[in-house]
Design an enzyme around this catalytic site. Structure first.
Site, PDB file in Angstrom:
ATOM      1  N   GLY A  61      39.058  35.112  46.615  1.00 32.84           N
ATOM      2  CA  GLY A  61      38.870  33.931  45.559  1.00 32.84           C
ATOM      3  C   GLY A  61      37.574  34.070  45.178  1.00 32.84           C
ATOM      4  O   GLY A  61      37.398  33.916  43.813  1.00 32.84           O
ATOM      5  N   ASP A  62      36.476  34.326  45.618  1.00 37.10           N
ATOM      6  CA  ASP A  62      35.084  34.538  45.154  1.00 37.10           C
ATOM      7  C   ASP A  62      35.144  35.598  44.252  1.00 37.10           C
ATOM      8  O   ASP A  62      34.444  35.650  43.244  1.00 37.10           O
ATOM      9  CB  ASP A  62      34.054  34.973  46.146  1.00 37.10           C
ATOM     10  CG  ASP A  62      34.323  33.869  47.599  1.00 37.10           C
ATOM     11  OD1 ASP A  62      34.691  32.784  47.348  1.00 37.10           O
ATOM     12  OD2 ASP A  62      33.908  34.238  48.628  1.00 37.10           O
TER      13      ASP A  62
END
Length: 306
Positions: free
Chosen positions: A250-251
């Site tokens: 996600g990052d």
């Protein structure tokens, strides 16, 4: 300049054990050490995509020094706020099931946060972007996140925000440029179960009413959906590959998205880059390489649905 903030970084010890028996001696068949923390992950991706950035983090002890040295190997600028404790070490166990044990982290004093805040107060301009990601460290409260969000608003700095329900909602009035909940987190924000694209769009727009400019929702194998500040809605698929480690995906997606948007100002191009980057990390032991990102990029299709 691009800045990432990691309040509670970690060294992730990834251990591969074919079969785990609790209460007995288990032997690893391989280990990897990864400099972890959502902001740190974003710094690594941004640099691999060609963006100079500064990683700002509370770091202490031998593990903090390890994180700093790993970032500097990638030619990432590190602004180290020295803390008295030792930066935490998390265990990521790869076996029959993926198991994680995350340490609590070192205490951050009022004085240390003020040191970080003063640094940003002195350097931020309306040409900068701040990536504020992850949870607070021991000794911190939601007010510390609000202070950073408010400072970014006052300076005209783009704020990229990816954090927990409580911290996210309290920062929304300060108009972050983009937030990135996954579909489970989006449901938790409104105490509902998300099971359709229509619901994602509805609740993303609710977050915009609360202050978020752009809302990017990751949906696992279903891809991702973006609701933009000017009312456009886009979806992106997921490329083919085997998920090796979901930590940091996600990052990476958010950093990939912003790296493209800051260059092009085009949402479709940015979402394509974000989808490829997030998947590339999911298919890797650590953070994705540029080569793998470029390999996956042609597999991404972005569709405008509004």
């Amino acid at each position: 300049m691009l800045y990432t903030i990691t309040f509670n970084p970690a060294v992730d010890l990834v251990i591969n054990v074919p079969s785990v028996t609790l209460g007995d001696l288990n032997r690893s068949v391989g280990e990897n050490y990864v400099a972890g923390g959502k902001g740190i992950n974003m710094s690594v991706i941004l640099k691999r995509l060609g963006f100079v950035n500064t990683a700002v983090a509370f770091l202490g002890g031998f593990s903090g020094t390890y994180i700093q040295s790993e970032l500097e190997k990638d030619n990432i600028i590190v602004k180290r706020i020295e803390i008295d404790g030792i930066t935490r070490i998390n265990v990521k166990l790869k076996s029959q099931e993926e198991t994680e044990i995350n340490a609590n982290g070192a205490y951050v004093s009022k004085e240390k946060f003020e040191e970080l805040y003063t640094y940003f107060e002195n350097v931020l301009t309306n040409e900068d972007t701040v990536f504020l990601a992850g949870n607070k460290a021991p000794g911190m409260t939601s007010e510390h996140y609000v202070m950073i969000a408010k400072l970014c608003q006052e300076k005209g700095t783009k704020l990229v925000l990816d954090t927990t329900k409580e911290l996210l909602t309290q920062c929304l009035p300060y108009e972050p440029f983009i937030i990135k909940p996954n579909h489970h987190e989006l449901g938790e924000l409104f105490d509902v179960v998300i099971d359709s694209e229509e619901q994602i769009i509805h609740y993303a727009k609710q977050l915009q009413k609360q202050g978020a400019k752009n809302v990017l929702v990751s949906r696992g194998k279903e891809g991702s959906l973006l609701v933009t500040t000017d009312g456009q809605i886009f979806t992106a698929n997921v490329p083919k590959g085997t998920v090796v480690n979901s930590v940091g995906a996600g990052d990476s997606m958010l950093a990939g998205f912003m790296s493209s948007y800051l260059q092009t100002g085009d949402y479709m191009t940015a979402l394509k880059q974000g989808a490829a980057t997030g998947s590339a990390t999911a298919f890797s032991v650590g953070i994705a390489t540029l080569e793998l990102i470029d390999t996956l990029l042609p597999q991404i299709t972005v569709t405008k649905i509004q």
